[in-house]
Design a protein around this motif. Structure first.
Motif, PDB file in Angstrom:
ATOM      1  N   UNK A 144      33.470  30.354  31.661  1.00 58.49           N
ATOM      2  CA  UNK A 144      33.244  31.437  32.626  1.00 58.49           C
ATOM      3  C   UNK A 144      34.386  31.534  33.615  1.00 58.49           C
ATOM      4  N   UNK A 158      37.298  33.211  31.980  1.00 58.52           N
ATOM      5  CA  UNK A 158      37.069  34.649  31.832  1.00 58.52           C
ATOM      6  C   UNK A 158      37.299  35.374  33.156  1.00 58.52           C
ATOM      7  N   UNK A 209      40.222  38.132  34.041  1.00 58.66           N
ATOM      8  CA  UNK A 209      39.891  39.462  34.546  1.00 58.66           C
ATOM      9  C   UNK A 209      40.657  39.749  35.829  1.00 58.66           C
ATOM     10  N   UNK A 210      40.738  38.762  36.720  1.00 53.87           N
ATOM     11  CA  UNK A 210      41.487  38.945  37.958  1.00 53.87           C
ATOM     12  C   UNK A 210      42.961  39.149  37.683  1.00 53.87           C
TER      13      UNK A 210
END
Lengths: 127, 131
Positions: free
Chosen positions: A99, A102, A106-107
């Motif tokens: 997590x 992920x 994304x950032x």
């Protein structure tokens, strides 16, 4: 342009928070077999007074019970041959690390997109 | 001077909308694991009431009508809560949704900048300068 500068620092704070989280996951995994080790937990919180940056809150120790490991030959074993293990669950930690990865990606994607938008804007001046 | 020319006004309003939405999307993604955080977004660009030479016009609602989940205006556009179902820690951000939105807004931003650039080209041609 203000909105884009904010986006940079927001995404950077997100990446920083996720990598701190990953660091604690790595610490937990490394200490899976350390007797008496309680796993570290971090929670994210919005930074007070900022425009949406996130930061890692206080690190807390998981207070669930430490399992008793039966091993009479262990130096810390009591008269029944048990010693306190650690409450780290490897599966949970691996899932947490996924997590965190992920979230980090994304950032990073947001950071990259903000960079592209800024660069396209400045490109207008070039022609 | 540029602000009075239609194409520049429209293109810069659209680009400005896209950059503000980008910053809200970045905020959502940075806070995708923050407990209790509610995802935010903005109303659609055409709903905000951009009207040609008049610039950004706020569409008036009925007097006393409460806009649900209204989180205030940000530079002329209304910020609203857009989250879906909350996860166990109360967070309503969906990473897939945010990434998709950011791809769409990048596209809109590119279109707006292209329109702006072609306006500049026309202007240059009008004053007789090449390129």
């Amino acid at each position: 342009m203000d909105g884009l500068k904010e986006s940079f620092s927001i995404s950077a704070s997100g990446m920083r928070a996720q990598s701190t989280r990953l660091r604690h996951v790595a610490e937990n995994i490394a200490n899976t077999d350390t007797p008496g080790y309680r796993r570290k937990r971090v929670s994210f919180e919005s930074e007070f007074g900022s425009f949406g940056q996130v930061k890692v809150g206080k690190v807390s120790l998981d207070q669930s019970e430490l399992p008793l490991v039966h091993d009479p030959s262990h130096p810390l074993a009591d008269e029944n041959g048990h010693y306190e293990g650690s409450n780290v669950n490897s599966i949970l930690e691996i899932a947490d690390s996924r997590e965190a990865q992920r979230g980090y990606e994304a950032n990073l994607k947001m950071f990259d997109q903000t960079r592209k938008m800024t660069s396209a804007l400045l490109d207008l001046l070039r022609r | 001077m540029f602000a009075s020319i239609g194409i520049f006004k429209a293109a810069s309003a659209k680009a400005s909308y896209a950059t503000k939405l980008q910053s809200l999307t970045a905020k959502n993604i940075a806070n995708s694991d923050t407990p209790g955080y509610k995802a935010v977004g903005m109303e659609a660009f055409n709903k905000a009431g951009f009207q040609g030479n008049a610039g950004i016009v706020q569409k008036t609602t009925l007097i006393g009508h409460q806009v649900r989940n209204d989180r205030g205006l940000e530079g002329g556009f209304r910020v609203i809560e857009t989250g879906g179902e909350a996860s166990r820690n109360g967070n309503t951000v969906s990473l897939e949704e945010e990434i998709l939105n950011s791809a769409l807004l990048k596209h809109e931003h590119d279109i707006a900048l292209s329109a702006y650039r072609s306006g500049l080209t026309l202007l240059r041609a009008a004053i007789g300068r090449k390129g």
